[in-house]
Design an enzyme around this catalytic site. Structure first.
Site, PDB file in Angstrom:
ATOM      1  CB  SER A  62     -12.689  20.892 -39.092  1.00  0.00           C
ATOM      2  OG  SER A  62     -11.434  20.040 -38.691  1.00  0.00           O
ATOM      3  CB  ILE A  64     -14.998  12.781 -37.325  1.00  0.00           C
ATOM      4  CG1 ILE A  64     -14.793  12.255 -38.552  1.00  0.00           C
ATOM      5  CG2 ILE A  64     -15.526  11.625 -36.328  1.00  0.00           C
ATOM      6  CD1 ILE A  64     -13.816  10.898 -38.870  1.00  0.00           C
ATOM      7  CB  SER A 192      -8.051   4.981 -39.287  1.00  0.00           C
ATOM      8  OG  SER A 192      -8.128   4.820 -40.635  1.00  0.00           O
ATOM      9  CE1 TYR A 205      -4.167   8.843 -40.189  1.00  0.00           C
ATOM     10  CE2 TYR A 205      -4.942   7.145 -41.602  1.00  0.00           C
ATOM     11  CZ  TYR A 205      -5.490   7.987 -40.561  1.00  0.00           C
ATOM     12  OH  TYR A 205      -6.733   8.326 -40.277  1.00  0.00           O
ATOM     13  CE  LYS A 209      -5.425   7.764 -37.193  1.00  0.00           C
ATOM     14  NZ  LYS A 209      -5.882   8.656 -36.091  1.00  0.00           N
ATOM     15  CB  SER A 240     -13.467  15.254 -42.612  1.00  0.00           C
ATOM     16  OG  SER A 240     -12.289  14.759 -42.878  1.00  0.00           O
TER      17      SER A 240
HETATM   18  N1  LIG Z   1     -11.918  11.218 -42.591  1.00  0.00           N
HETATM   19  C1  LIG Z   1     -11.614  10.026 -42.756  1.00  0.00           C
HETATM   20  O1  LIG Z   1     -11.576   9.508 -43.640  1.00  0.00           O
HETATM   21  C2  LIG Z   1     -10.956   9.352 -41.345  1.00  0.00           C
HETATM   22  C3  LIG Z   1     -10.981   7.896 -41.514  1.00  0.00           C
HETATM   23  C4  LIG Z   1     -10.287   7.300 -40.348  1.00  0.00           C
HETATM   24  C5  LIG Z   1      -9.967   7.910 -39.341  1.00  0.00           C
HETATM   25  N2  LIG Z   1      -9.960   9.486 -39.342  1.00  0.00           N
HETATM   26  C6  LIG Z   1      -9.472   9.960 -38.090  1.00  0.00           C
HETATM   27  O2  LIG Z   1     -10.423  11.001 -37.608  1.00  0.00           O
HETATM   28  C7  LIG Z   1      -9.764  12.054 -36.930  1.00  0.00           C
HETATM   29  C8  LIG Z   1     -10.359  13.386 -37.128  1.00  0.00           C
HETATM   30  O3  LIG Z   1     -10.174  13.582 -38.729  1.00  0.00           O
HETATM   31  P1  LIG Z   1     -11.242  14.202 -39.819  1.00  0.00           P
HETATM   32  O4  LIG Z   1     -11.498  13.306 -40.983  1.00  0.00           O
HETATM   33  O5  LIG Z   1     -12.359  14.996 -38.984  1.00  0.00           O
HETATM   34  O6  LIG Z   1     -10.177  15.584 -40.262  1.00  0.00           O
HETATM   35  P2  LIG Z   1     -10.210  16.972 -39.970  1.00  0.00           P
HETATM   36  O7  LIG Z   1     -11.315  17.600 -40.527  1.00  0.00           O
HETATM   37  O8  LIG Z   1      -8.732  17.609 -40.681  1.00  0.00           O
HETATM   38  O9  LIG Z   1      -9.731  17.236 -38.451  1.00  0.00           O
HETATM   39  C9  LIG Z   1      -8.738  16.944 -37.749  1.00  0.00           C
HETATM   40  C10 LIG Z   1      -8.817  17.935 -36.511  1.00  0.00           C
HETATM   41  O10 LIG Z   1      -7.688  17.684 -35.939  1.00  0.00           O
HETATM   42  C11 LIG Z   1      -7.170  18.908 -35.338  1.00  0.00           C
HETATM   43  N3  LIG Z   1      -5.739  19.017 -35.313  1.00  0.00           N
HETATM   44  C12 LIG Z   1      -4.624  18.682 -36.220  1.00  0.00           C
HETATM   45  N4  LIG Z   1      -3.613  18.827 -35.655  1.00  0.00           N
HETATM   46  C13 LIG Z   1      -3.458  19.363 -34.510  1.00  0.00           C
HETATM   47  C14 LIG Z   1      -2.612  19.530 -33.493  1.00  0.00           C
HETATM   48  N5  LIG Z   1      -1.441  19.753 -33.558  1.00  0.00           N
HETATM   49  N6  LIG Z   1      -3.057  19.826 -32.318  1.00  0.00           N
HETATM   50  C15 LIG Z   1      -4.552  19.960 -31.938  1.00  0.00           C
HETATM   51  N7  LIG Z   1      -5.365  19.634 -33.048  1.00  0.00           N
HETATM   52  C16 LIG Z   1      -4.964  19.211 -34.273  1.00  0.00           C
HETATM   53  C17 LIG Z   1      -7.445  19.929 -36.130  1.00  0.00           C
HETATM   54  O11 LIG Z   1      -7.790  21.286 -35.765  1.00  0.00           O
HETATM   55  P3  LIG Z   1      -6.880  22.338 -35.832  1.00  0.00           P
HETATM   56  O12 LIG Z   1      -6.349  22.322 -37.417  1.00  0.00           O
HETATM   57  O13 LIG Z   1      -7.759  23.677 -35.653  1.00  0.00           O
HETATM   58  O14 LIG Z   1      -5.531  22.367 -34.778  1.00  0.00           O
HETATM   59  C18 LIG Z   1      -9.122  19.309 -36.876  1.00  0.00           C
HETATM   60  O15 LIG Z   1      -9.813  19.681 -35.721  1.00  0.00           O
HETATM   61  C19 LIG Z   1      -8.141  11.926 -37.378  1.00  0.00           C
HETATM   62  O16 LIG Z   1      -7.455  11.115 -36.121  1.00  0.00           O
HETATM   63  C20 LIG Z   1      -8.210  10.793 -38.483  1.00  0.00           C
HETATM   64  O17 LIG Z   1      -7.101  10.052 -38.426  1.00  0.00           O
HETATM   65  C21 LIG Z   1     -10.534  10.206 -40.331  1.00  0.00           C
END
Ligand SMILES: NC(=O)c1ccc[n+]([C@@H]2O[C@H](COP(=O)([O-])OP(=O)(O)OC[C@H]3O[C@@H](n4cnc5c(N)ncnc54)[C@H](OP(=O)(O)O)[C@@H]3O)[C@@H](O)[C@H]2O)c1
Length: 326
Positions: A62, A64, A192, A205, A209, A240
């Site tokens: 899902s 990013i 992040s 968090y 990070k 996301s």
């Molecule tokens: N969205 C933002 O605003 C933002 C900003 C800065 C940084 N980020 C970083 O971007 C990254 C991705 O986040 P996102 O925004 O795309 O959120 P997301 O849509 O919730 O995606 C998170 C992903 O991590 C996987 N995940 C979670 N726990 C896991 C585990 N124990 N083992 C394997 N996979 C796991 C989930 O897959 P499953 O549930 O299928 O395991 C999912 O694919 C994160 O590291 C986040 O800190 C996000």
């Protein structure tokens, strides 16, 4: 006469410097990423440079990670898609084939729980058996947090470090020996803006990070002679599902609230595109965010005293609003 000549040269130099600074400030004002990444989008190597490389992406089910998979599939990378939800990974795999020149055998769906460290070596072996190489590892899987600092259980701090730091270290340590034994490799880590600036309501968090920067900046210097590249991606607020699965102050609890579509956040697609450009250009660290978060990040990096003073003066309410894309 000589004095006149040297003052002319000085004036010309001053005009050039002022012009240069004005152009940089203008570029920054209209940017949604730092200046080095902005240059890379215009003058750098295109994502197509990654064609044929084997890229392993965690958190590909899902957000990013999903959209980064589409960008890299379109560029012709061979992909390993990992996360816990296999059905979601299969959906992403199908979509990758639509957006790129890949055949089904060019994409390996490999369910993986980042928290199960003892499975990481076997998973690495599986990838190596299948593709024979791992060129790029993208440690993207992660969870964020919404919690008041003093109410946060130590258990939650531990959960956060287990997933967002130790999980990343464990998988990287499983893959790294192979990269070193071949001609090198590229480790990408999803940090992040919260890994650069301490923001309210996300103490654990931010701590996790921030820690990634220490560990992976160190690997970058140490790995240079072994041809190991390290890229730290630092997005600001992006659309996301991350808020829904966010940790709170209580162990085992999910925040459970979805983002609203009118929040001021970057699109997942744009963030994925800029991340792919950063990977293709092997940039050390990039900031990917809309203003005013991008401006604040610059201020924090280059004028930390002013930014810390501003953050206190701004007040918790304003900073929280910025984080929530309001
Ligand atoms: N969205 C933002 O605003 C933002 C900003 C800065 C940084 N980020 C970083 O971007 C990254 C991705 O986040 P996102 O925004 O795309 O959120 P997301 O849509 O919730 O995606 C998170 C992903 O991590 C996987 N995940 C979670 N726990 C896991 C585990 N124990 N083992 C394997 N996979 C796991 C989930 O897959 P499953 O549930 O299928 O395991 C999912 O694919 C994160 O590291 C986040 O800190 C996000």
């Amino acid at each position: 006469m000589e004095n006149l000549d040297s003052s002319c040269v000085l004036c010309t130099l001053l005009v050039i410097v002022i012009l240069y600074i004005s152009v940089q400030i203008f570029r920054l004002l209209v940017a949604d990423c730092d200046l080095s990444l902005q240059w890379a989008t215009r003058l750098g190597r295109g994502i197509g440079r990654l064609r044929g490389k084997v890229v392993w992406i965690t958190g590909a089910s899902s957000g990013i990670g999903e959209h980064l998979s589409y960008e890299l599939a379109a560029a012709g990378c061979r992909l390993v898609l990992s996360a816990r939800r296999k059905d979601e990974l299969e959906r992403v795999k199908k979509q990758c084939q639509v957006s790129g020149p890949l055949k089904p055998e060019d994409i390996l769906v490999l369910p993986l729980d980042v928290l199960k460290y003892n499975t990481h070596s076997d998973a690495t072996e599986t990838v190596l058996k299948y593709f024979g190489q791992i060129d790029v590892l993208v440690n993207n899987a992660g969870r964020t947090q919404r919690a008041v600092w003093e109410e946060t259980d130590l258990e939650v701090d531990r959960d956060m470090l287990d997933l967002n730091v130790l999980g990343v270290l464990s998988l990287t340590k499983a893959v790294l020996p192979h990269m070193i034994n071949t001609s090198g490799g590229h480790v990408v880590v999803m940090s992040s803006v919260a890994g650069k600036v301490g923001v309210p309501m996300s103490g654990s968090y931010c701590g996790a990070k921030f820690a990634l920067h220490g560990w992976f900046d160190s690997l970058r210097s140490e790995g240079y002679e072994k041809n190991i590249k390290v890229t730290l991606l630092c997005p600001g607020p992006v659309f996301s599902g991350i808020l829904k699965a966010a940790m709170t102050s209580k162990h085992g609890e999910n925040y459970g609230i979805d983002m609203k579509s009118d929040e001021k956040r970057m699109s997942t697609r744009r963030c994925a595109y800029l991340s792919a450009v950063a990977i293709a250009n092997e940039l050390d660290e990039v900031w990917i965010a809309l203003h005013p978060v991008l401006g604040l990040t610059y201020l924090h990096q280059y004028m930390p005293a002013i930014s810390k003073w501003l953050m206190k003066g701004f007040g918790m309410k304003k900073i929280k609003e910025l984080r929530e894309g309001r």
